[in-house]
Design an enzyme around this catalytic site. Structure first.
Site, PDB file in Angstrom:
ATOM      1  N   GLY A 184       0.826  -1.217   0.119  1.00  0.00           N
ATOM      2  CA  GLY A 184      -0.077   0.134   0.174  1.00  0.00           C
ATOM      3  C   GLY A 184       0.878   1.149  -0.170  1.00  0.00           C
TER       4      GLY A 184
ATOM      5  N   GLN B 285       3.378   9.754   0.975  1.00  0.00           N
ATOM      6  CA  GLN B 285       4.413   9.230   1.052  1.00  0.00           C
ATOM      7  C   GLN B 285       5.483   9.370  -0.235  1.00  0.00           C
ATOM      8  OE1 GLN B 285       2.603   5.140   2.136  1.00  0.00           O
ATOM      9  NE2 GLN B 285       4.326   5.217   3.133  1.00  0.00           N
TER      10      GLN B 285
ATOM     11  N   CYS C 101       5.833   0.002   7.112  1.00  0.00           N
ATOM     12  CA  CYS C 101       5.422   1.163   6.342  1.00  0.00           C
ATOM     13  C   CYS C 101       6.709   1.210   5.408  1.00  0.00           C
ATOM     14  CB  CYS C 101       4.814   2.348   7.268  1.00  0.00           C
ATOM     15  SG  CYS C 101       4.624   3.759   6.329  1.00  0.00           S
ATOM     16  N   LEU C 102       6.218   1.881   4.266  1.00  0.00           N
ATOM     17  CA  LEU C 102       7.629   2.030   3.290  1.00  0.00           C
ATOM     18  C   LEU C 102       8.283   3.514   3.967  1.00  0.00           C
ATOM     19  CD1 LEU C 102       5.958   1.061  -0.233  1.00  0.00           C
ATOM     20  CD2 LEU C 102       7.587  -0.172   1.409  1.00  0.00           C
TER      21      LEU C 102
ATOM     22  N   HIS D  22      -4.792   1.727   7.799  1.00  0.00           N
ATOM     23  CA  HIS D  22      -3.277   2.255   7.584  1.00  0.00           C
ATOM     24  C   HIS D  22      -3.103   3.343   6.820  1.00  0.00           C
ATOM     25  CE1 HIS D  22       1.362   1.478   7.915  1.00  0.00           C
ATOM     26  NE2 HIS D  22       1.207   2.297   6.791  1.00  0.00           N
ATOM     27  N   GLU D  23      -3.613   3.005   5.582  1.00  0.00           N
ATOM     28  CA  GLU D  23      -3.394   4.129   4.520  1.00  0.00           C
ATOM     29  C   GLU D  23      -4.152   5.388   4.741  1.00  0.00           C
ATOM     30  OE1 GLU D  23      -0.820   3.472   2.672  1.00  0.00           O
ATOM     31  OE2 GLU D  23      -0.486   1.510   3.107  1.00  0.00           O
TER      32      GLU D  23
ATOM     33  N   HIS E 149      -2.621   7.870   6.844  1.00  0.00           N
ATOM     34  CA  HIS E 149      -1.663   8.752   6.210  1.00  0.00           C
ATOM     35  C   HIS E 149      -2.324  10.015   5.753  1.00  0.00           C
ATOM     36  CE1 HIS E 149       2.178   6.405   6.084  1.00  0.00           C
ATOM     37  NE2 HIS E 149       1.623   5.324   5.745  1.00  0.00           N
TER      38      HIS E 149
HETATM   39 CO    CO Z   1       2.501   3.534   5.724  1.00  0.00          CO
END
Ligand code: CO
Length: 185
Positions: A45, A50, A98-99, A140-141, A144
């Site tokens: 995701g 990000q 998380c990236l 989670h997304e 953000h």
């Molecule tokens: Co993340």
């Protein structure tokens, strides 16, 4: 095109995002670039902040997790202007990464079931009920998009234990296999 992934410490990860207008000409290419960037980083995701953009846009492809979480099969989505409209009181804590936080994995409590409304890449509206890991990914997304990140939900002790890693992320000293854009360096 592969975009650099903004890592912990970058102010854009803490900003509120703005709604995307129908027919915004930058969106189709951005969606393609976000998928390409996510796949290159082995992510499941990715939210627009990000990649440095305060927009209400998320891409997801959880197919790679199907062996562990069968509900992830074919769970590939573009979420434009998503909103969680219902969520279960029942929560479960499972490990997430998380990236934007390479090298950090922590257990995070999330609602087991959610209902989400969003527009797809053709700006068709959907209302979808999700459960299990798919519900987790979307929670989670969407966090953000409100300037929230997964470590906000962990205990002070766990955050303390990760302090060194977090400081390294801010300083741009974290080792990472994909292209990142830390605050410093
Ligand atoms: Co993340």
């Amino acid at each position: 095109m592969i975009l650099p992934i903004y890592t912990y410490g970058q102010p854009v990860l803490r900003e509120e995002t703005i709604l995307i207008a129908k027919d915004d000409p930058q969106i189709p290419a951005l969606i393609d670039n976000m998928f390409e960037t996510m796949y290159k980083a082995d992510g499941i995701g990715l939210a627009a902040p990000q990649v440095g953009l305060s927009l209400r846009l998320i891409v997801i492809d959880a197919n790679a997790l199907t062996k562990t979480y069968p509900e992830c099969k074919d769970f590939k989505r573009v979420l434009i202007n998503p909103e969680i409209t219902q969520q279960s009181d029942e929560t479960v804590a499972l490990e997430e990464g998380c990236l934007s936080f390479p090298g950090i994995h922590e257990k995070v409590p999330r609602s087991v079931n959610i209902q989400v409304e969003y527009f797809d890449r053709h700006f068709n509206k959907h209302t979808e009920t999700l459960e299990g890991f798919n519900a987790r990914i979307v929670q989670h997304e969407i966090d953000h998009l409100y300037g929230q990140v997964f470590i906000d939900s962990i205990s002070p002790i766990r955050r303390q234990l990760n302090r060194g890693k977090l400081n390294n992320l801010i300083k741009g000293n974290a080792k990472c296999e994909y292209k990142i854009k830390p605050l410093k360096k």
